[in-house]
Design a protein around this motif. Sequence first.
Motif, PDB file in Angstrom:
ATOM      1  N   MET A 261       0.325   2.565  -9.132  1.00  0.00           N
ATOM      2  CA  MET A 261      -0.287   1.445  -8.413  1.00  0.00           C
ATOM      3  C   MET A 261       0.779   0.560  -7.775  1.00  0.00           C
ATOM      4  O   MET A 261       0.652   0.147  -6.621  1.00  0.00           O
ATOM      5  CB  MET A 261      -1.164   0.630  -9.370  1.00  0.00           C
ATOM      6  CG  MET A 261      -2.375   1.380  -9.873  1.00  0.00           C
ATOM      7  SD  MET A 261      -3.265   0.477 -11.166  1.00  0.00           S
ATOM      8  CE  MET A 261      -3.868  -0.926 -10.234  1.00  0.00           C
ATOM      9  N   LEU A 262       1.835   0.277  -8.548  1.00  0.00           N
ATOM     10  CA  LEU A 262       2.923  -0.539  -8.005  1.00  0.00           C
ATOM     11  C   LEU A 262       3.591   0.182  -6.842  1.00  0.00           C
ATOM     12  O   LEU A 262       3.919  -0.444  -5.820  1.00  0.00           O
ATOM     13  CB  LEU A 262       3.955  -0.833  -9.097  1.00  0.00           C
ATOM     14  CG  LEU A 262       5.203  -1.608  -8.638  1.00  0.00           C
ATOM     15  CD1 LEU A 262       4.820  -2.985  -8.092  1.00  0.00           C
ATOM     16  CD2 LEU A 262       6.207  -1.743  -9.792  1.00  0.00           C
ATOM     17  N   GLY A 263       3.780   1.491  -6.979  1.00  0.00           N
ATOM     18  CA  GLY A 263       4.417   2.256  -5.908  1.00  0.00           C
ATOM     19  C   GLY A 263       3.623   2.210  -4.617  1.00  0.00           C
ATOM     20  O   GLY A 263       4.189   2.047  -3.530  1.00  0.00           O
ATOM     21  N   VAL A 264       2.287   2.321  -4.720  1.00  0.00           N
ATOM     22  CA  VAL A 264       1.438   2.297  -3.523  1.00  0.00           C
ATOM     23  C   VAL A 264       1.513   0.930  -2.841  1.00  0.00           C
ATOM     24  O   VAL A 264       1.692   0.839  -1.618  1.00  0.00           O
ATOM     25  CB  VAL A 264      -0.024   2.630  -3.891  1.00  0.00           C
ATOM     26  CG1 VAL A 264      -0.948   2.379  -2.695  1.00  0.00           C
ATOM     27  CG2 VAL A 264      -0.142   4.079  -4.354  1.00  0.00           C
ATOM     28  N   VAL A 265       1.375  -0.143  -3.645  1.00  0.00           N
ATOM     29  CA  VAL A 265       1.430  -1.492  -3.064  1.00  0.00           C
ATOM     30  C   VAL A 265       2.826  -1.780  -2.522  1.00  0.00           C
ATOM     31  O   VAL A 265       2.980  -2.420  -1.472  1.00  0.00           O
ATOM     32  CB  VAL A 265       1.012  -2.550  -4.102  1.00  0.00           C
ATOM     33  CG1 VAL A 265       1.222  -3.965  -3.573  1.00  0.00           C
ATOM     34  CG2 VAL A 265      -0.451  -2.358  -4.485  1.00  0.00           C
TER      35      VAL A 265
END
Length: 288
Positions: A261-265
């Motif tokens: 999730m952090l990578g996508v954002v």
Amino acid sequence: MTQMKGHINQASQDMGDAAKDVAYSKSMTIFARIGYAVRGIVYVLIGLLAIELSVGHGGKTTDQTGALQTINQQPFGGFLLAVVAIGLFGYAIWSLFQAILDTEHKGKKTMGIIGRIGYAITGISYGLLAYGGIQTVMSGSSHQSSSTKNTQDWTARLLHTSFGVPLLVLVGIIVIGLGGYLCFRAYKADFVKHLSLYEIQPNIRKMAVFAGRFGYAALGIVFVIIGIFLFVAAVQHNAYEAKGLDGALQVLSQQPFGAFMLGVVALGMLSYGVYSFVEARYRRIGVR
């Protein structure tokens, strides 16, 4: 009395016309373009640092202040930070012009008002960020509070007032609304109408639009998270529940599949930085 009101209205109109002349001037256009480019640098750094953290290669969840500190730590960091701060100051002024003079023709309907509030908040926040950068250059100290620390500080001050809880709830709702508005912009891609993309090759044009949509969506998600935690801070009467940009990214990283999730954002933050470079070059500025 009628004559006095007429003089006041005329003076007000003259001031408004003078402000518009400044907003649409060539100097302001250059200032704004530099500001968009500098904003791009800031968000590219935020995105890269968060991507490194998400894949386990160092990095950190940071915000605009952290990006400035990263710049300051580079060779010739003081000089680079001074240039960045001047660019941020220009972007802040342009954002305030967008809010007050409605240079983007948002109008007075609900979504237009939300958009103009967003410009005003952006102008104030980037003005404070630029001021902090200049202070760092002049003092030689790289210590600045993060957005989460600053948010918690003013949240605590609000909660100690008699009207603090309802006002904080209202702020949280507004921030959530801004997040929703940014996601709406990502879906509609209405930002394209502000760009002169006819000069770009079709494949590059598509990439620029994708970067804008991805970037606005990521920012929208972050704003919604920040707004939710402001609401929680108000309900629980606990300022430490409030989050800034760095805190919102940290919250994402702590969820199930947090690294993903952090990578996508983070990629979204990086995309927003890339889109800012597109705006620096192709945005229509100085057009009435």
